[in-house]
Every structure is written in structure tokens, then in C-alpha cells.
Motif scaffolding. Structure first.
Motif, PDB file in Angstrom:
ATOM      1  N   ASP A  23       2.216   1.761  -3.458  1.00 41.73           N
ATOM      2  CA  ASP A  23       1.166   2.294  -4.322  1.00 41.73           C
ATOM      3  C   ASP A  23       0.988   3.788  -4.087  1.00 41.73           C
ATOM      4  OD1 ASP A  23       0.810  -0.249  -5.322  1.00 41.73           O
ATOM      5  OD2 ASP A  23      -1.021  -0.651  -4.164  1.00 41.73           O
ATOM      6  N   LEU A  24       0.982   4.189  -2.829  1.00 45.73           N
ATOM      7  CA  LEU A  24       0.827   5.607  -2.488  1.00 45.73           C
ATOM      8  C   LEU A  24       2.009   6.421  -3.018  1.00 45.73           C
ATOM      9  CD1 LEU A  24      -0.655   7.889  -0.968  1.00 45.73           C
ATOM     10  CD2 LEU A  24       0.716   7.270   1.033  1.00 45.73           C
ATOM     11  N   GLN A  70       3.868   5.812  -5.513  1.00 41.50           N
ATOM     12  CA  GLN A  70       3.831   5.876  -6.981  1.00 41.50           C
ATOM     13  C   GLN A  70       2.868   6.947  -7.466  1.00 41.50           C
ATOM     14  OE1 GLN A  70       4.248   2.768  -9.482  1.00 41.50           O
ATOM     15  NE2 GLN A  70       5.976   1.983  -8.323  1.00 41.50           N
ATOM     16  N   THR A  71       1.860   7.274  -6.674  1.00 43.28           N
ATOM     17  CA  THR A  71       0.885   8.293  -7.087  1.00 43.28           C
ATOM     18  C   THR A  71       1.394   9.703  -6.818  1.00 43.28           C
ATOM     19  OG1 THR A  71      -0.260   8.319  -4.955  1.00 43.28           O
ATOM     20  CG2 THR A  71      -1.058   6.742  -6.611  1.00 43.28           C
ATOM     21  N   MET A  72       2.441   9.833  -6.034  1.00 38.79           N
ATOM     22  CA  MET A  72       2.972  11.157  -5.711  1.00 38.79           C
ATOM     23  C   MET A  72       3.822  11.658  -6.862  1.00 38.79           C
ATOM     24  SD  MET A  72       3.972  10.584  -1.725  1.00 38.79           S
ATOM     25  CE  MET A  72       4.376  12.295  -1.441  1.00 38.79           C
ATOM     26  N   ARG A 107       0.831  -1.204   0.000  1.00 37.72           N
ATOM     27  CA  ARG A 107       0.000   0.000   0.000  1.00 37.72           C
ATOM     28  C   ARG A 107       0.869   1.258   0.000  1.00 37.72           C
ATOM     29  NH1 ARG A 107      -3.299  -2.540   4.255  1.00 37.72           N
ATOM     30  NH2 ARG A 107      -2.546  -0.899   5.618  1.00 37.72           N
TER      31      ARG A 107
END
Length: 100
Positions: free
Chosen positions: A80-81, A83-85, A77
């Protein structure tokens, strides 16, 4: 010692043989393992062989595996977080109120 007991039961003296340690030191190790429920000793005439309680290791392995899976999920998780930044964000200063 635990690996050796996994093969077969052994006395404290037999466990101490391959190591450069005293029988008293091995006896202390066995006591700790015994207090943890991982090893038991029984009287067999003049011998007191140590026995590895493999079922306890199975329970420990299942417990550790459950927490390993939870940790892996948390890291997944977090990945994933991250990678979105956006990549171009400036890191924040560790000091509060620091001027540039």
C-alpha cells in the motif's frame, strides 16, 4: 520419517528400511525429534516403536500460521505504501556524498 509415522507407529529399523542409511543415523534423527517433543518411544515387549506426537504438530502449525498472517499484513501495508509513492522518483545513491 515424519510422514511415515503420521500413518502408523514404527520401530527405528522399520523407519530405516526404505532408505540407504544406517539404523544409527535414523536413531539420531529420532532422538532429535524426540528431544523436540515431536516423537516419543515406548517399550512394547522387545520392540520400541516410535510414535508421532501429532498434537505438538498442531500447536506448531497454529504458531506458524499466526506469524504467517502477521507477515502477510506487513507486506500488504508495504505494498500500500509503495503504491502511494510517485513512479518518477529517482533512486537515491547507496553511497553517501556521491556526486553525479
Amino acid at each position: 520419517m515424519v510422514a511415515r509415522l503420521a500413518v502408523r507407529d514404527a520401530t527405528v529399523g522399520e523407519l530405516a528400511e526404505p532408505y540407504d542409511v544406517s539404523i544409527q543415523a535414523v536413531s539420531k534423527h529420532i532422538k532429535v525429534l524426540s528431544d523436540a517433543g515431536l516423537v516419543s518411544q515406548r517399550r512394547d515387549a522387545q520392540r520400541r516403536p516410535c510414535h508421532l506426537e501429532a498434537e505438538v504438530f498442531d500447536l506448531m502449525t497454529k504458531w506458524i500460521e499466526r506469524y504467517r498472517q502477521q507477515a502477510e499484513e506487513r507486506y500488504r501495508r508495504l505494498d500500500d505504501l509503495l503504491q502511494t509513492m510517485p513512479d518518477d522518483t529517482e533512486p537515491t545513491s547507496l553511497k553517501t556524498g556521491a556526486s553525479r
